[in-house]
Design a protein around this motif. Structure first.
Motif, PDB file in Angstrom:
ATOM      1  N   GLY A  69      61.897  44.005  50.841  1.00 51.27           N
ATOM      2  CA  GLY A  69      60.727  43.010  50.024  1.00 51.27           C
ATOM      3  C   GLY A  69      59.295  43.830  50.549  1.00 51.27           C
ATOM      4  N   GLN A  70      59.226  44.839  50.835  1.00 49.49           N
ATOM      5  CA  GLN A  70      58.038  45.549  51.197  1.00 49.49           C
ATOM      6  C   GLN A  70      57.485  46.068  49.956  1.00 49.49           C
ATOM      7  OE1 GLN A  70      59.132  47.666  54.768  1.00 49.49           O
ATOM      8  NE2 GLN A  70      57.120  46.866  55.340  1.00 49.49           N
ATOM      9  N   ASN A  71      56.077  46.357  49.506  1.00 52.00           N
ATOM     10  CA  ASN A  71      55.813  46.891  48.450  1.00 52.00           C
ATOM     11  C   ASN A  71      55.519  48.332  48.889  1.00 52.00           C
ATOM     12  OD1 ASN A  71      53.289  46.887  49.473  1.00 52.00           O
ATOM     13  ND2 ASN A  71      52.552  45.133  48.073  1.00 52.00           N
ATOM     14  N   TRP A  76      54.304  42.769  52.804  1.00 52.15           N
ATOM     15  CA  TRP A  76      55.550  42.139  52.240  1.00 52.15           C
ATOM     16  C   TRP A  76      55.368  41.302  51.152  1.00 52.15           C
ATOM     17  CZ3 TRP A  76      60.025  43.053  54.449  1.00 52.15           C
ATOM     18  CH2 TRP A  76      60.143  43.962  55.621  1.00 52.15           C
ATOM     19  N   ASP A  77      55.932  41.408  50.186  1.00 47.57           N
ATOM     20  CA  ASP A  77      55.950  40.354  48.956  1.00 47.57           C
ATOM     21  C   ASP A  77      56.920  39.225  49.214  1.00 47.57           C
ATOM     22  OD1 ASP A  77      56.211  39.181  46.462  1.00 47.57           O
ATOM     23  OD2 ASP A  77      56.670  41.214  45.404  1.00 47.57           O
ATOM     24  N   ASP A  79      57.946  36.882  47.566  1.00 45.91           N
ATOM     25  CA  ASP A  79      58.621  36.583  46.573  1.00 45.91           C
ATOM     26  C   ASP A  79      59.804  37.534  46.537  1.00 45.91           C
ATOM     27  OD1 ASP A  79      57.419  34.359  45.561  1.00 45.91           O
ATOM     28  OD2 ASP A  79      56.041  35.490  44.461  1.00 45.91           O
TER      29      ASP A  79
END
Length: 149
Positions: A69-71, A76-77, A79
């Motif tokens: 979930g890392q961009n 961390w994102d 969603d």
């Protein structure tokens, strides 16, 4: 206590009111994977690369997995957070009679990024009045370092 597998990663956000008071609000709950169906969850650590370690006092075990979930910027994102299916379960060391000796692990932390194969664990005081085996005494109230295979 006898019901296993109810672990959740709870993501919260701090909101501050105009009068200065604050409150933590739950943004999202993510189920801990079934491969970590512990009776209790005593600690969790997440490395900068998303490697996760979750400990259990009752089982004297460590679950190691991956959080996604890392961009692209490494942030961390909320969603997009999810646990990757691949994981590994480790028992904390036992004595020569195969008895539990790390009975009260209360905290874990990765020690050597980016490898993330060394974990520090801290243990709480042994429960008194015969509530725990004498084998728990040697490693209570201590800091431990483990190298994962």
């Amino acid at each position: 206590k006898d019901d296993t597998g109810n672990g959740r990663l709870v993501v919260m956000h701090k909101e501050t009111e105009l009068d200065g008071t604050c409150e933590w609000k739950t943004v999202r709950k993510i189920h801990i994977p079934k491969s970590a169906d512990f009776r209790d969850y005593s600690a969790m650590t997440i490395s900068a690369t998303g490697r996760v370690a979750i400990s259990s006092q009752e089982e004297s075990q460590l679950w190691v997995g991956q959080l996604l979930g890392q961009n692209e910027a490494g942030l961390w994102d909320v969603d997009a957070l999810e646990f990757k299916d691949k994981s590994k379960l480790y028992d904390f060391p036992k004595n020569d009679n195969c008895e539990t000796i790390f009975c009260n692990i209360e905290g874990v932390h990765w020690l050597n990024p980016p490898h993330n194969d060394m974990i520090m664990a801290v243990s709480d005081k042994m429960k008194s009045k015969g509530k725990q085996s004498f084998t728990c005494f040697e490693h209570d109230q201590s800091v431990h370092v483990f190298m994962l295979p």
